[in-house]
Design a protein around this motif. Structure first.
Motif, PDB file in Angstrom:
ATOM      1  N   PHE A   1      -7.395  -3.415   5.797  1.00  0.00           N
ATOM      2  CA  PHE A   1      -7.002  -3.074   4.456  1.00  0.00           C
ATOM      3  C   PHE A   1      -6.975  -4.529   3.390  1.00  0.00           C
ATOM      4  CE2 PHE A   1      -6.029   1.194   4.371  1.00  0.00           C
ATOM      5  CZ  PHE A   1      -5.655   1.616   5.709  1.00  0.00           C
ATOM      6  N   ARG A   2      -6.538  -5.566   4.176  1.00  0.00           N
ATOM      7  CA  ARG A   2      -6.630  -6.806   3.321  1.00  0.00           C
ATOM      8  C   ARG A   2      -7.983  -7.034   2.798  1.00  0.00           C
ATOM      9  NH1 ARG A   2      -4.281  -9.756   6.917  1.00  0.00           N
ATOM     10  NH2 ARG A   2      -2.139  -8.807   6.794  1.00  0.00           N
ATOM     11  N   GLU A   3      -8.991  -7.095   3.803  1.00  0.00           N
ATOM     12  CA  GLU A   3     -10.393  -7.432   3.558  1.00  0.00           C
ATOM     13  C   GLU A   3     -10.809  -6.362   2.462  1.00  0.00           C
ATOM     14  OE1 GLU A   3     -11.482  -9.205   7.980  1.00  0.00           O
ATOM     15  OE2 GLU A   3     -12.376  -7.111   7.311  1.00  0.00           O
ATOM     16  N   ALA A   4     -10.283  -5.290   2.502  1.00  0.00           N
ATOM     17  CA  ALA A   4     -10.776  -4.203   1.510  1.00  0.00           C
ATOM     18  C   ALA A   4      -9.998  -4.459   0.182  1.00  0.00           C
ATOM     19  CB  ALA A   4     -10.643  -2.645   2.310  1.00  0.00           C
ATOM     20  N   GLY A   5      -9.367  -5.269   0.080  1.00  0.00           N
ATOM     21  CA  GLY A   5      -8.402  -5.556  -1.059  1.00  0.00           C
ATOM     22  C   GLY A   5      -7.379  -4.534  -1.446  1.00  0.00           C
ATOM     23  N   TYR A   6      -6.809  -3.717  -0.613  1.00  0.00           N
ATOM     24  CA  TYR A   6      -5.867  -2.776  -0.540  1.00  0.00           C
ATOM     25  C   TYR A   6      -4.450  -3.612  -0.767  1.00  0.00           C
ATOM     26  CZ  TYR A   6      -8.897   1.048   0.122  1.00  0.00           C
ATOM     27  OH  TYR A   6      -9.781   2.135  -0.198  1.00  0.00           O
ATOM     28  N   ILE A   7      -4.546  -4.874   0.050  1.00  0.00           N
ATOM     29  CA  ILE A   7      -3.349  -5.619  -0.016  1.00  0.00           C
ATOM     30  C   ILE A   7      -3.416  -7.126  -0.204  1.00  0.00           C
ATOM     31  CG2 ILE A   7      -1.684  -4.181   1.464  1.00  0.00           C
ATOM     32  CD1 ILE A   7      -2.572  -5.539   3.964  1.00  0.00           C
ATOM     33  N   ASN A   8      -2.453  -7.594  -0.634  1.00  0.00           N
ATOM     34  CA  ASN A   8      -2.694  -9.182  -1.127  1.00  0.00           C
ATOM     35  C   ASN A   8      -2.736 -10.028   0.135  1.00  0.00           C
ATOM     36  OD1 ASN A   8      -3.022  -8.544  -3.804  1.00  0.00           O
ATOM     37  ND2 ASN A   8      -0.840  -8.526  -4.191  1.00  0.00           N
ATOM     38  N   GLY A   9      -3.234 -11.339   0.060  1.00  0.00           N
ATOM     39  CA  GLY A   9      -2.686 -12.258   1.026  1.00  0.00           C
ATOM     40  C   GLY A   9      -3.617 -12.227   2.188  1.00  0.00           C
TER      41      GLY A   9
ATOM     42  N   MET B   1       0.867  -1.238  -0.104  1.00  0.00           N
ATOM     43  CA  MET B   1      -0.222   0.213  -0.053  1.00  0.00           C
ATOM     44  C   MET B   1       0.750   1.229   0.013  1.00  0.00           C
ATOM     45  SD  MET B   1      -2.846  -0.518   2.728  1.00  0.00           S
ATOM     46  CE  MET B   1      -1.836  -0.785   3.948  1.00  0.00           C
ATOM     47  N   VAL B   2       2.012   1.129   0.714  1.00  0.00           N
ATOM     48  CA  VAL B   2       2.879   2.460   0.681  1.00  0.00           C
ATOM     49  C   VAL B   2       3.267   2.784  -0.580  1.00  0.00           C
ATOM     50  CG1 VAL B   2       5.009   3.278   1.683  1.00  0.00           C
ATOM     51  CG2 VAL B   2       3.552   1.651   3.104  1.00  0.00           C
TER      52      VAL B   2
END
Lengths: 224, 180
Positions: free
Chosen positions: B172-180, B108-109
Protein backbone atom coordinates in the motif's frame (compact mmCIF):
# COMPACT_ATOMS: atom_id res chain seq x y z
CA UNK A 1 -0.74 -3.02 20.57
CA UNK A 2 -3.66 -3.71 18.29
CA UNK A 3 -4.82 -0.74 16.30
CA UNK A 4 -8.60 -1.14 16.11
CA UNK A 5 -8.94 1.09 13.08
CA UNK A 6 -6.34 -1.02 11.25
CA UNK A 7 -8.09 -4.20 12.28
CA UNK A 8 -11.37 -2.84 10.95
CA UNK A 9 -9.71 -1.90 7.70
CA UNK A 10 -8.13 -5.34 7.29
CA UNK A 11 -11.51 -6.92 7.92
CA UNK A 12 -13.19 -4.78 5.29
CA UNK A 13 -10.34 -5.45 2.87
CA UNK A 14 -10.43 -9.21 3.47
CA UNK A 15 -14.22 -9.38 3.18
CA UNK A 16 -14.17 -7.42 -0.07
CA UNK A 17 -11.39 -9.64 -1.38
CA UNK A 18 -13.23 -12.84 -0.42
CA UNK A 19 -16.37 -11.55 -2.11
CA UNK A 20 -14.57 -10.59 -5.31
CA UNK A 21 -12.47 -13.75 -5.50
CA UNK A 22 -15.58 -15.80 -4.71
CA UNK A 23 -17.44 -14.20 -7.59
CA UNK A 24 -14.52 -14.92 -9.90
CA UNK A 25 -14.42 -18.51 -8.69
CA UNK A 26 -18.15 -18.94 -9.28
CA UNK A 27 -17.64 -17.67 -12.83
CA UNK A 28 -14.76 -20.09 -13.23
CA UNK A 29 -16.97 -22.92 -11.99
CA UNK A 30 -19.69 -21.96 -14.47
CA UNK A 31 -17.06 -21.98 -17.20
CA UNK A 32 -15.87 -25.44 -16.17
CA UNK A 33 -19.43 -26.70 -16.32
CA UNK A 34 -20.03 -25.07 -19.68
CA UNK A 35 -16.94 -26.68 -21.12
CA UNK A 36 -17.95 -29.91 -19.42
CA UNK A 37 -14.46 -30.38 -18.05
CA UNK A 38 -14.59 -33.51 -15.95
CA UNK A 39 -12.18 -33.56 -13.09
CA UNK A 40 -13.94 -36.10 -11.01
CA UNK A 41 -13.12 -39.76 -10.90
CA UNK A 42 -14.31 -42.76 -8.91
CA UNK A 43 -10.95 -42.49 -7.18
CA UNK A 44 -11.91 -39.19 -5.59
CA UNK A 45 -15.03 -40.65 -4.02
CA UNK A 46 -13.01 -43.60 -2.77
CA UNK A 47 -10.29 -41.39 -1.30
CA UNK A 48 -12.79 -39.15 0.46
CA UNK A 49 -14.59 -42.18 1.79
CA UNK A 50 -11.35 -43.69 3.12
CA UNK A 51 -10.34 -40.43 4.74
CA UNK A 52 -13.76 -40.07 6.34
CA UNK A 53 -13.55 -43.62 7.61
CA UNK A 54 -10.16 -42.91 9.11
CA UNK A 55 -11.37 -39.70 10.67
CA UNK A 56 -14.56 -41.25 12.00
CA UNK A 57 -12.81 -44.40 13.17
CA UNK A 58 -10.38 -42.28 15.13
CA UNK A 59 -13.20 -40.27 16.69
CA UNK A 60 -15.77 -42.96 17.31
CA UNK A 61 -13.89 -46.18 17.77
CA UNK A 62 -13.66 -45.49 21.49
CA UNK A 63 -17.48 -45.62 21.64
CA UNK A 64 -18.44 -47.96 18.86
CA UNK A 65 -15.92 -50.74 19.26
CA UNK A 66 -16.78 -51.44 22.91
CA UNK A 67 -20.47 -51.47 21.93
CA UNK A 68 -19.90 -53.99 19.17
CA UNK A 69 -17.60 -56.00 21.40
CA UNK A 70 -20.21 -55.96 24.18
CA UNK A 71 -22.83 -57.13 21.74
CA UNK A 72 -20.66 -60.00 20.55
CA UNK A 73 -19.84 -61.00 24.11
CA UNK A 74 -23.56 -60.95 24.95
CA UNK A 75 -24.26 -63.17 21.93
CA UNK A 76 -21.56 -65.61 23.01
CA UNK A 77 -22.70 -65.68 26.63
CA UNK A 78 -26.26 -66.24 25.47
CA UNK A 79 -25.18 -69.05 23.16
CA UNK A 80 -23.21 -70.63 26.00
CA UNK A 81 -26.14 -70.27 28.37
CA UNK A 82 -28.43 -71.92 25.86
CA UNK A 83 -26.14 -74.91 25.55
CA UNK A 84 -26.15 -75.45 29.31
CA UNK A 85 -29.92 -75.06 29.88
CA UNK A 86 -31.79 -78.39 30.02
CA UNK A 87 -33.83 -79.10 26.89
CA UNK A 88 -37.21 -79.20 28.71
CA UNK A 89 -36.83 -75.70 30.08
CA UNK A 90 -35.35 -74.39 26.86
CA UNK A 91 -38.40 -75.62 24.98
CA UNK A 92 -40.63 -73.54 27.18
CA UNK A 93 -38.44 -70.48 26.73
CA UNK A 94 -37.68 -70.55 23.02
CA UNK A 95 -39.53 -71.15 19.82
CA UNK A 96 -38.88 -74.77 18.86
CA UNK A 97 -36.72 -75.18 15.83
CA UNK A 98 -36.05 -78.09 13.55
CA UNK A 99 -32.93 -79.83 14.82
CA UNK A 100 -30.09 -79.09 12.46
CA UNK A 101 -27.82 -81.87 13.62
CA UNK A 102 -28.82 -85.48 13.65
CA UNK A 103 -27.36 -87.55 16.45
CA UNK A 104 -24.82 -90.02 15.21
CA UNK A 105 -25.25 -93.26 17.23
CA UNK A 106 -21.72 -94.36 16.42
CA UNK A 107 -20.24 -91.56 18.42
CA UNK A 108 -19.23 -92.35 22.00
CA UNK A 109 -20.43 -89.13 23.50
CA UNK A 110 -23.59 -87.34 22.44
CA UNK A 111 -22.26 -83.99 23.68
CA UNK A 112 -18.95 -84.16 21.89
CA UNK A 113 -20.71 -85.57 18.85
CA UNK A 114 -23.09 -82.61 18.81
CA UNK A 115 -20.27 -80.16 19.30
CA UNK A 116 -18.23 -81.67 16.51
CA UNK A 117 -21.17 -81.80 14.16
CA UNK A 118 -22.11 -78.22 14.99
CA UNK A 119 -18.56 -77.26 14.19
CA UNK A 120 -18.82 -79.15 10.88
CA UNK A 121 -22.11 -77.45 10.11
CA UNK A 122 -20.66 -74.02 10.87
CA UNK A 123 -17.57 -74.74 8.79
CA UNK A 124 -19.77 -75.74 5.87
CA UNK A 125 -21.83 -72.59 6.30
CA UNK A 126 -18.73 -70.40 6.46
CA UNK A 127 -17.44 -72.04 3.31
CA UNK A 128 -20.72 -71.37 1.53
CA UNK A 129 -20.90 -67.78 2.78
CA UNK A 130 -17.29 -67.14 1.77
CA UNK A 131 -18.00 -68.46 -1.71
CA UNK A 132 -21.13 -66.37 -2.12
CA UNK A 133 -19.85 -63.02 -0.84
CA UNK A 134 -20.64 -60.11 -3.14
CA UNK A 135 -17.90 -58.87 -5.41
CA UNK A 136 -15.34 -56.80 -3.56
CA UNK A 137 -15.83 -58.54 -0.21
CA UNK A 138 -13.42 -61.00 1.32
CA UNK A 139 -13.06 -62.95 4.54
CA UNK A 140 -10.19 -61.65 6.62
CA UNK A 141 -10.62 -63.96 9.60
CA UNK A 142 -12.74 -66.75 11.08
CA UNK A 143 -13.00 -67.91 14.66
CA UNK A 144 -15.21 -70.47 16.37
CA UNK A 145 -16.37 -69.95 19.89
CA UNK A 146 -19.24 -71.30 22.02
CA UNK A 147 -21.19 -72.75 19.14
CA UNK A 148 -20.84 -69.72 16.92
CA UNK A 149 -18.66 -68.94 13.95
CA UNK A 150 -17.35 -65.39 13.94
CA UNK A 151 -16.24 -64.12 10.56
CA UNK A 152 -14.50 -60.88 9.84
CA UNK A 153 -15.35 -59.60 6.39
CA UNK A 154 -13.79 -56.67 4.58
CA UNK A 155 -14.69 -54.88 1.42
CA UNK A 156 -12.50 -52.91 -0.96
CA UNK A 157 -12.97 -49.76 1.10
CA UNK A 158 -11.61 -51.64 4.13
CA UNK A 159 -15.00 -51.53 5.84
CA UNK A 160 -14.99 -54.27 8.45
CA UNK A 161 -18.08 -56.33 9.10
CA UNK A 162 -18.44 -58.98 11.77
CA UNK A 163 -20.74 -61.87 10.94
CA UNK A 164 -21.75 -64.25 13.73
CA UNK A 165 -23.32 -67.47 12.48
CA UNK A 166 -25.03 -69.81 14.93
CA UNK A 167 -27.97 -72.18 15.27
CA UNK A 168 -31.24 -70.34 15.23
CA UNK A 169 -32.62 -69.24 18.56
CA UNK A 170 -35.23 -66.71 19.51
CA UNK A 171 -33.75 -63.23 19.73
CA UNK A 172 -34.74 -59.78 20.86
CA UNK A 173 -36.23 -57.65 18.09
CA UNK A 174 -37.19 -54.65 20.19
CA UNK A 175 -35.80 -51.46 18.73
CA UNK A 176 -35.03 -53.15 15.43
CA UNK A 177 -36.73 -52.32 12.14
CA UNK A 178 -38.04 -55.11 9.96
CA UNK A 179 -37.05 -55.35 6.32
CA UNK A 180 -37.57 -58.01 3.72
CA UNK A 181 -34.60 -59.67 2.14
CA UNK A 182 -35.12 -62.51 -0.34
CA UNK A 183 -38.71 -62.89 0.92
CA UNK A 184 -37.47 -63.32 4.46
CA UNK A 185 -37.78 -60.79 7.25
CA UNK A 186 -34.56 -59.43 8.63
CA UNK A 187 -34.21 -57.02 11.53
CA UNK A 188 -31.92 -54.06 11.49
CA UNK A 189 -30.80 -51.55 14.09
CA UNK A 190 -29.07 -48.46 12.75
CA UNK A 191 -27.27 -46.12 15.09
CA UNK A 192 -25.05 -43.17 14.28
CA UNK A 193 -21.89 -45.17 14.71
CA UNK A 194 -22.77 -48.77 14.06
CA UNK A 195 -25.48 -51.01 12.68
CA UNK A 196 -26.68 -54.48 13.54
CA UNK A 197 -28.60 -56.81 11.32
CA UNK A 198 -30.17 -60.11 12.27
CA UNK A 199 -31.27 -62.56 9.69
CA UNK A 200 -32.58 -66.08 10.16
CA UNK A 201 -32.57 -68.65 7.39
CA UNK A 202 -32.55 -72.45 7.24
CA UNK A 203 -32.40 -72.77 11.03
CA UNK A 204 -29.36 -70.57 11.25
CA UNK A 205 -29.20 -67.12 12.76
CA UNK A 206 -26.85 -64.59 11.19
CA UNK A 207 -25.91 -61.45 13.10
CA UNK A 208 -23.97 -58.84 11.21
CA UNK A 209 -22.46 -55.73 12.70
CA UNK A 210 -20.62 -52.91 11.00
CA UNK A 211 -19.41 -49.54 12.05
CA UNK A 212 -20.66 -47.47 9.17
CA UNK A 213 -22.95 -48.60 6.41
CA UNK A 214 -25.92 -50.91 6.71
CA UNK A 215 -25.98 -51.27 2.91
CA UNK A 216 -22.91 -53.49 3.24
CA UNK A 217 -24.71 -55.75 5.70
CA UNK A 218 -27.77 -56.11 3.48
CA UNK A 219 -25.62 -56.82 0.46
CA UNK A 220 -23.98 -59.70 2.31
CA UNK A 221 -27.17 -61.33 3.56
CA UNK A 222 -28.77 -61.09 0.14
CA UNK A 223 -26.19 -63.62 -0.96
CA UNK A 224 -26.56 -65.98 1.97
CA UNK B 1 -19.73 -41.18 0.84
CA UNK B 2 -22.19 -39.19 2.92
CA UNK B 3 -23.45 -42.19 4.80
CA UNK B 4 -20.04 -42.36 6.49
CA UNK B 5 -20.36 -38.92 7.98
CA UNK B 6 -22.16 -37.98 11.14
CA UNK B 7 -24.44 -35.00 10.88
CA UNK B 8 -26.38 -33.35 13.63
CA UNK B 9 -29.38 -32.83 11.36
CA UNK B 10 -30.77 -33.60 7.92
CA UNK B 11 -30.24 -29.95 6.99
CA UNK B 12 -26.56 -30.23 7.78
CA UNK B 13 -26.28 -33.41 5.74
CA UNK B 14 -28.01 -31.78 2.76
CA UNK B 15 -25.76 -28.77 3.17
CA UNK B 16 -22.59 -30.86 2.92
CA UNK B 17 -24.05 -32.88 0.05
CA UNK B 18 -24.77 -29.70 -1.92
CA UNK B 19 -21.38 -28.28 -1.07
CA UNK B 20 -19.72 -31.45 -2.31
CA UNK B 21 -21.70 -31.63 -5.53
CA UNK B 22 -21.37 -27.96 -6.32
CA UNK B 23 -17.66 -27.45 -5.76
CA UNK B 24 -15.86 -30.76 -6.21
CA UNK B 25 -15.07 -29.98 -9.85
CA UNK B 26 -13.70 -26.54 -9.05
CA UNK B 27 -11.67 -27.86 -6.14
CA UNK B 28 -10.13 -30.56 -8.32
CA UNK B 29 -9.32 -27.89 -10.91
CA UNK B 30 -7.59 -25.72 -8.30
CA UNK B 31 -5.72 -28.58 -6.67
CA UNK B 32 -4.60 -29.93 -10.03
CA UNK B 33 -3.41 -26.42 -10.97
CA UNK B 34 -1.09 -26.41 -7.96
CA UNK B 35 0.03 -30.02 -7.93
CA UNK B 36 -0.04 -30.92 -11.62
CA UNK B 37 -0.79 -34.48 -10.67
CA UNK B 38 -4.23 -36.02 -10.80
CA UNK B 39 -3.78 -38.49 -7.94
CA UNK B 40 -2.24 -35.85 -5.67
CA UNK B 41 -5.06 -33.46 -6.55
CA UNK B 42 -7.55 -36.11 -5.48
CA UNK B 43 -5.67 -36.45 -2.20
CA UNK B 44 -5.80 -32.70 -1.66
CA UNK B 45 -9.51 -32.46 -2.42
CA UNK B 46 -10.43 -35.40 -0.24
CA UNK B 47 -8.42 -33.94 2.64
CA UNK B 48 -9.97 -30.52 2.03
CA UNK B 49 -13.49 -31.98 2.25
CA UNK B 50 -12.69 -33.50 5.62
CA UNK B 51 -11.50 -30.10 6.84
CA UNK B 52 -14.62 -28.46 5.40
CA UNK B 53 -16.76 -31.10 7.09
CA UNK B 54 -15.15 -30.23 10.43
CA UNK B 55 -15.91 -26.54 9.85
CA UNK B 56 -19.34 -26.89 8.33
CA UNK B 57 -20.90 -24.57 10.89
CA UNK B 58 -18.81 -21.75 9.42
CA UNK B 59 -20.66 -22.00 6.14
CA UNK B 60 -23.97 -20.18 5.95
CA UNK B 61 -24.90 -19.73 2.30
CA UNK B 62 -23.50 -22.43 0.02
CA UNK B 63 -23.91 -20.38 -3.14
CA UNK B 64 -22.29 -17.24 -1.83
CA UNK B 65 -18.92 -15.92 -3.08
CA UNK B 66 -17.78 -15.97 0.53
CA UNK B 67 -18.33 -19.74 0.75
CA UNK B 68 -16.55 -20.57 -2.49
CA UNK B 69 -13.67 -18.37 -1.37
CA UNK B 70 -13.56 -20.31 1.91
CA UNK B 71 -13.52 -23.78 0.34
CA UNK B 72 -10.99 -22.81 -2.33
CA UNK B 73 -8.73 -21.28 0.32
CA UNK B 74 -8.80 -24.61 2.14
CA UNK B 75 -8.12 -26.75 -0.91
CA UNK B 76 -5.30 -24.50 -2.11
CA UNK B 77 -3.66 -24.70 1.26
CA UNK B 78 -4.10 -28.44 1.42
CA UNK B 79 -2.53 -28.75 -2.01
CA UNK B 80 0.38 -26.53 -0.97
CA UNK B 81 0.92 -28.63 2.13
CA UNK B 82 1.13 -31.72 -0.06
CA UNK B 83 3.53 -29.90 -2.35
CA UNK B 84 5.63 -28.87 0.63
CA UNK B 85 5.80 -32.46 1.80
CA UNK B 86 7.11 -33.38 -1.62
CA UNK B 87 9.85 -30.76 -1.17
CA UNK B 88 8.81 -28.69 -4.13
CA UNK B 89 7.64 -25.77 -2.08
CA UNK B 90 9.15 -24.45 1.12
CA UNK B 91 6.94 -22.63 3.56
CA UNK B 92 8.62 -19.89 5.62
CA UNK B 93 9.96 -20.83 9.07
CA UNK B 94 7.93 -20.29 12.22
CA UNK B 95 10.19 -17.68 13.80
CA UNK B 96 8.81 -14.34 14.91
CA UNK B 97 12.00 -12.36 14.27
CA UNK B 98 10.73 -10.32 11.38
CA UNK B 99 7.35 -9.59 12.86
CA UNK B 100 6.91 -5.87 12.93
CA UNK B 101 3.91 -4.15 14.45
CA UNK B 102 4.79 -0.86 12.84
CA UNK B 103 2.42 -1.22 9.90
CA UNK B 104 0.11 1.67 10.52
CA UNK B 105 -2.46 2.02 7.80
CA UNK B 106 -4.91 4.22 9.64
CA UNK B 107 -4.64 6.84 6.92
CA UNK B 108 -6.21 4.44 4.46
CA UNK B 109 -8.93 3.47 6.88
CA UNK B 110 -10.00 7.06 7.05
CA UNK B 111 -10.64 7.07 3.34
CA UNK B 112 -13.23 4.36 3.98
CA UNK B 113 -13.08 3.03 0.42
CA UNK B 114 -11.82 -0.34 -0.73
CA UNK B 115 -10.91 -0.10 -4.39
CA UNK B 116 -10.29 -2.77 -7.01
CA UNK B 117 -6.63 -1.70 -7.06
CA UNK B 118 -6.36 -2.44 -3.36
CA UNK B 119 -7.82 -5.90 -3.91
CA UNK B 120 -5.22 -6.55 -6.59
CA UNK B 121 -2.55 -5.88 -3.98
CA UNK B 122 -4.04 -8.68 -1.87
CA UNK B 123 -3.57 -10.92 -4.91
CA UNK B 124 0.14 -10.28 -4.59
CA UNK B 125 0.32 -12.02 -1.22
CA UNK B 126 1.64 -15.55 -1.38
CA UNK B 127 -1.02 -18.17 -0.70
CA UNK B 128 0.56 -19.26 2.59
CA UNK B 129 0.14 -15.69 3.91
CA UNK B 130 -3.15 -14.88 2.20
CA UNK B 131 -4.96 -17.99 3.52
CA UNK B 132 -4.59 -17.28 7.26
CA UNK B 133 -5.21 -13.56 6.61
CA UNK B 134 -8.52 -14.30 4.85
CA UNK B 135 -9.58 -16.98 7.30
CA UNK B 136 -9.09 -14.54 10.16
CA UNK B 137 -10.52 -11.37 8.69
CA UNK B 138 -13.01 -12.54 6.07
CA UNK B 139 -14.23 -15.76 7.69
CA UNK B 140 -13.85 -14.80 11.38
CA UNK B 141 -11.89 -17.87 12.44
CA UNK B 142 -9.80 -17.78 15.59
CA UNK B 143 -6.06 -18.46 15.43
CA UNK B 144 -6.73 -21.84 17.00
CA UNK B 145 -9.31 -22.74 14.36
CA UNK B 146 -7.03 -21.56 11.56
CA UNK B 147 -4.19 -23.64 12.99
CA UNK B 148 -6.39 -26.75 12.98
CA UNK B 149 -7.68 -26.04 9.48
CA UNK B 150 -4.29 -25.39 7.92
CA UNK B 151 -2.53 -27.93 10.14
CA UNK B 152 0.10 -25.50 11.33
CA UNK B 153 0.91 -24.24 14.82
CA UNK B 154 -0.95 -21.30 16.35
CA UNK B 155 2.40 -19.55 16.53
CA UNK B 156 2.81 -19.98 12.80
CA UNK B 157 -0.69 -18.61 12.23
CA UNK B 158 0.24 -15.48 14.19
CA UNK B 159 3.49 -15.13 12.25
CA UNK B 160 1.84 -15.51 8.88
CA UNK B 161 -0.93 -13.03 9.66
CA UNK B 162 1.63 -10.48 10.83
CA UNK B 163 3.66 -11.06 7.69
CA UNK B 164 0.58 -10.71 5.52
CA UNK B 165 -0.29 -7.40 7.18
CA UNK B 166 3.27 -6.11 6.93
CA UNK B 167 3.46 -7.09 3.29
CA UNK B 168 0.13 -5.38 2.60
CA UNK B 169 1.29 -2.22 4.38
CA UNK B 170 4.45 -2.28 2.25
CA UNK B 171 2.43 -2.75 -0.95
CA UNK B 172 0.00 0.00 0.00
CA UNK B 173 2.89 2.31 0.79
CA UNK B 174 4.55 1.58 -2.55
CA UNK B 175 1.25 2.22 -4.31
CA UNK B 176 0.99 5.58 -2.60
CA UNK B 177 -2.06 4.81 -0.45
CA UNK B 178 -0.16 5.60 2.74
CA UNK B 179 2.65 7.97 3.55
CA UNK B 180 6.13 7.16 4.75
Amino acid sequence: MVNRADERFYKELAEAYAKRSGENLLNELAELKRENIQLRSPGLDRKIKNKVIGYRFFNYSKIALPLVASFLIAVLIYANFKETVPQSSSESMFIPTTPMIAVNPNKKSGFSSNTEQLRDTLENKIELISASLPTGYSVSGVDYDHGAAIMEIENEQNNRIILVTELYHEYVKEGFSALTVNDTTAYILVKNDYCLLKYAKDDMLYTLSGLYEYGDLIEIIENI
Amino acid sequence: MLVFLTFTSEDEKRKFERLFDKYQRLLMHKAYGILGDYALAEDAVSEAYIRIYKNLQKIEDIDSPRTVSFVVTIVKNTALTILEKRKKYVLPPDDLEDVNDGADIEGMVLSGVITEEMLKLVDELKEDLRAPFLLKYAHDLSHKQIAALLQISENNVTVRIHRAKNKLAQLFREAGYING
